[in-house]
Write a protein that holds these residues in place. Sequence first.
Motif, mmCIF file in Angstrom:
data_model
loop_
_atom_site.group_PDB
_atom_site.id
_atom_site.type_symbol
_atom_site.label_atom_id
_atom_site.label_comp_id
_atom_site.label_asym_id
_atom_site.label_seq_id
_atom_site.Cartn_x
_atom_site.Cartn_y
_atom_site.Cartn_z
ATOM 1 N N GLY A 1 -7.056 9.603 -10.421
ATOM 2 C CA GLY A 1 -6.312 8.730 -11.428
ATOM 3 C C GLY A 1 -4.730 8.640 -10.269
ATOM 4 O O GLY A 1 -4.741 7.491 -10.875
ATOM 5 N N VAL A 2 -4.220 9.502 -10.170
ATOM 6 C CA VAL A 2 -3.012 9.583 -9.867
ATOM 7 C C VAL A 2 -3.210 8.435 -8.544
ATOM 8 O O VAL A 2 -2.272 8.071 -8.632
ATOM 9 C CB VAL A 2 -2.923 10.343 -9.139
ATOM 10 C CG1 VAL A 2 -1.152 10.895 -8.449
ATOM 11 C CG2 VAL A 2 -2.596 11.924 -10.859
ATOM 12 N N ARG B 1 -0.865 3.153 -6.453
ATOM 13 C CA ARG B 1 -0.888 2.238 -5.915
ATOM 14 C C ARG B 1 -0.109 0.682 -6.696
ATOM 15 O O ARG B 1 -0.629 -0.213 -6.141
ATOM 16 C CB ARG B 1 -1.949 1.664 -5.859
ATOM 17 C CG ARG B 1 -3.524 2.792 -4.676
ATOM 18 C CD ARG B 1 -4.565 2.222 -4.729
ATOM 19 N NE ARG B 1 -5.582 3.592 -3.325
ATOM 20 C CZ ARG B 1 -6.245 3.816 -3.785
ATOM 21 N NH1 ARG B 1 -6.427 4.314 -5.113
ATOM 22 N NH2 ARG B 1 -6.744 5.042 -2.658
ATOM 23 N N LEU B 2 -0.415 0.895 -8.723
ATOM 24 C CA LEU B 2 -0.057 -0.416 -9.697
ATOM 25 C C LEU B 2 1.371 0.345 -9.594
ATOM 26 O O LEU B 2 1.779 -0.512 -10.702
ATOM 27 C CB LEU B 2 -1.419 -0.318 -10.587
ATOM 28 C CG LEU B 2 -2.467 -0.376 -10.244
ATOM 29 C CD1 LEU B 2 -3.035 0.018 -11.085
ATOM 30 C CD2 LEU B 2 -2.319 -1.642 -10.140
ATOM 31 N N ALA B 3 1.763 1.495 -8.475
ATOM 32 C CA ALA B 3 3.521 1.422 -8.922
ATOM 33 C C ALA B 3 3.968 -0.372 -9.191
ATOM 34 O O ALA B 3 5.514 0.193 -9.575
ATOM 35 C CB ALA B 3 3.801 2.894 -8.327
ATOM 36 N N PRO C 1 0.752 -1.067 0.229
ATOM 37 C CA PRO C 1 -0.022 0.022 -0.150
ATOM 38 C C PRO C 1 0.905 1.318 0.338
ATOM 39 O O PRO C 1 1.854 1.426 0.697
ATOM 40 C CB PRO C 1 -0.668 -0.008 1.851
ATOM 41 C CG PRO C 1 -0.316 -1.310 1.838
ATOM 42 C CD PRO C 1 0.464 -1.759 0.981
ATOM 43 N N MET C 2 0.718 2.116 -0.945
ATOM 44 C CA MET C 2 1.469 3.166 -0.433
ATOM 45 C C MET C 2 0.874 4.027 0.515
ATOM 46 O O MET C 2 -0.614 4.464 1.011
ATOM 47 C CB MET C 2 1.029 4.302 -2.336
ATOM 48 C CG MET C 2 1.412 3.593 -3.398
ATOM 49 S SD MET C 2 3.554 4.123 -3.023
ATOM 50 C CE MET C 2 3.971 2.528 -4.548
ATOM 51 N N ARG C 3 1.314 5.266 0.860
ATOM 52 C CA ARG C 3 1.152 6.068 2.317
ATOM 53 C C ARG C 3 1.215 7.208 2.133
ATOM 54 O O ARG C 3 2.177 7.494 0.601
ATOM 55 C CB ARG C 3 2.322 5.932 3.476
ATOM 56 C CG ARG C 3 2.128 4.057 3.947
ATOM 57 C CD ARG C 3 2.979 3.864 4.946
ATOM 58 N NE ARG C 3 2.933 3.040 5.657
ATOM 59 C CZ ARG C 3 4.220 1.865 4.837
ATOM 60 N NH1 ARG C 3 5.267 2.729 4.364
ATOM 61 N NH2 ARG C 3 4.584 1.029 5.717
ATOM 62 N N GLY C 4 0.347 8.264 2.290
ATOM 63 C CA GLY C 4 -0.010 9.688 1.860
ATOM 64 C C GLY C 4 -0.942 9.906 0.797
ATOM 65 O O GLY C 4 -0.346 10.270 0.216
ATOM 66 N N LEU C 5 -2.117 9.034 0.319
ATOM 67 C CA LEU C 5 -2.624 9.049 -0.786
ATOM 68 C C LEU C 5 -4.233 9.947 -0.259
ATOM 69 O O LEU C 5 -4.654 9.408 0.870
ATOM 70 C CB LEU C 5 -3.086 7.474 -1.381
ATOM 71 C CG LEU C 5 -1.567 6.702 -1.881
ATOM 72 C CD1 LEU C 5 -2.412 5.332 -2.559
ATOM 73 C CD2 LEU C 5 -0.788 8.040 -2.785
ATOM 74 N N SER C 6 -4.395 10.717 -1.279
ATOM 75 C CA SER C 6 -5.951 11.149 -0.853
ATOM 76 C C SER C 6 -6.282 10.633 -1.963
ATOM 77 O O SER C 6 -6.511 10.616 -3.277
ATOM 78 C CB SER C 6 -5.997 12.263 -0.867
ATOM 79 O OG SER C 6 -7.417 13.215 -0.937
ATOM 80 N N TYR D 1 0.723 14.479 -8.366
ATOM 81 C CA TYR D 1 0.069 14.346 -7.021
ATOM 82 C C TYR D 1 0.906 14.622 -5.885
ATOM 83 O O TYR D 1 1.892 14.554 -5.365
ATOM 84 C CB TYR D 1 0.295 12.987 -6.773
ATOM 85 C CG TYR D 1 -0.603 12.697 -5.330
ATOM 86 C CD1 TYR D 1 -1.499 12.880 -5.483
ATOM 87 C CD2 TYR D 1 0.122 12.299 -4.288
ATOM 88 C CE1 TYR D 1 -2.333 12.461 -3.899
ATOM 89 C CE2 TYR D 1 -0.438 12.026 -3.014
ATOM 90 C CZ TYR D 1 -1.259 12.562 -2.986
ATOM 91 O OH TYR D 1 -2.759 12.965 -1.514
ATOM 92 N N VAL D 2 0.261 16.004 -5.285
ATOM 93 C CA VAL D 2 1.062 16.779 -4.134
ATOM 94 C C VAL D 2 0.587 16.101 -2.969
ATOM 95 O O VAL D 2 -0.825 16.062 -2.908
ATOM 96 C CB VAL D 2 -0.003 18.937 -4.438
ATOM 97 C CG1 VAL D 2 0.536 19.381 -3.034
ATOM 98 C CG2 VAL D 2 1.106 19.627 -5.484
#
Length: 425
Positions: A27-28, A33-35, A17-22, A327-328
Amino acid sequence: MRSFRFIHAADIHLDSPMRGLSEDVPGVAERLRLATREALTALIDAAIERAVDFVIIAGDVYDGDWRDYQTGVFFVRQMHRLASASIPVYLIHGNHDAQNQMTRSLSLPNNVYVFSHEDAETTVLEHLDVAIHGTSYAERAVTDNLVPGYPAPVAEHFNIGVLHTGLGGRGGHANYAPCSLDELTAKGYDYWALGHVHAAEVLAEHPHVVFSGNLQGRSIRETGAKSAYEVVVEDGRVAELHAIHCDVARWAESEVDIAAADDFNDVIAAMRRAIENGANAVEGRLLAVRLRLTGTTALHDQLAAAPERLLAEARAAAAGLGAAQVYVEKIKLATTPALDAATRRERQDALGEMQRLLDEAADDPDIRAMIEKDIRRLAERLPYEIREHADDVLLRAAIDGDTATLIDGAGDYLLSRLAADESAP
């Protein structure tokens, strides 16, 4: 000895899981998540394009037990691609994919060799005069030094040790499989392919001791380029070491000096320039950036009182870049108010009175005890992931029981709100 080339990778953390996502930027967020999957695909592409002789993965293919079998299916599919290109893979399991961590498993194609978790072992590639030594983790927390148990080097062969280790807790990582650099260089191997530490680093040469780092940054704690290494061996020595940048998204923190800003529009323009510069630097990758605003400014109170607007303006600026994806993640306000605490304290108005009250609160043992009790109760209820990885200053202070920082931070916010309200038309 024969000449050959191989790829050293580690810490893929597939589907981590990516942390810090909103979800404000759907789309970003989905691409982030697929990175880790895209980074692994890029690694396999590079191995096939460069026609390497083999691939080494030094632990943590996965990020722990799978939520479903699709994580494993994706990895197996990539290994089949290497099998079709006649490229073997030699891997060990690290702390995140240790034997006792995984409840699901899938059969791997015959080109993948997984080192035993029971004892260190050696596999010999006679056609290349190569001996690869390694051992997998049986459990997540390996506290024993594994190096003494690694086999002796094979004579007249290029010897590679594959190890997942904290090497003394480098980079803040847990010191699993502890050992020293001197122990590794004294082992008699020609190359140590290390995993676990997520920052790439060449610790020694001839013999080479190398952390490849992780393939894809997963949070603001993992900034900068992420890669694997292509290792070229000639006449029994490492002749070349090339970084292969596999990351498809890159995390960065950018400092934005707004001391010269006269108004909110100037701040927005400064953030936009920082975002554009960051997007240009990542060469077509998705940029996940944290902006840190600095400088002494009369706008400090206005900015501190409007954190949501700041972030929204930054994300709007990022959305206006067209083809570039940015993505900021967060805005960190590290500016200094033009009016310092001493000046505020002398004022005979609401702002001065608030400053004096806050000064008294910081030294009042009853107030400190009340805050410590209430905040500790709330902090203990937070999920482990939040407590472990929190990097917000006030949240970190609450978790760590740092009452002084909590009072200072809350006071700064209250003073800024009051000052902003007083200056509003």
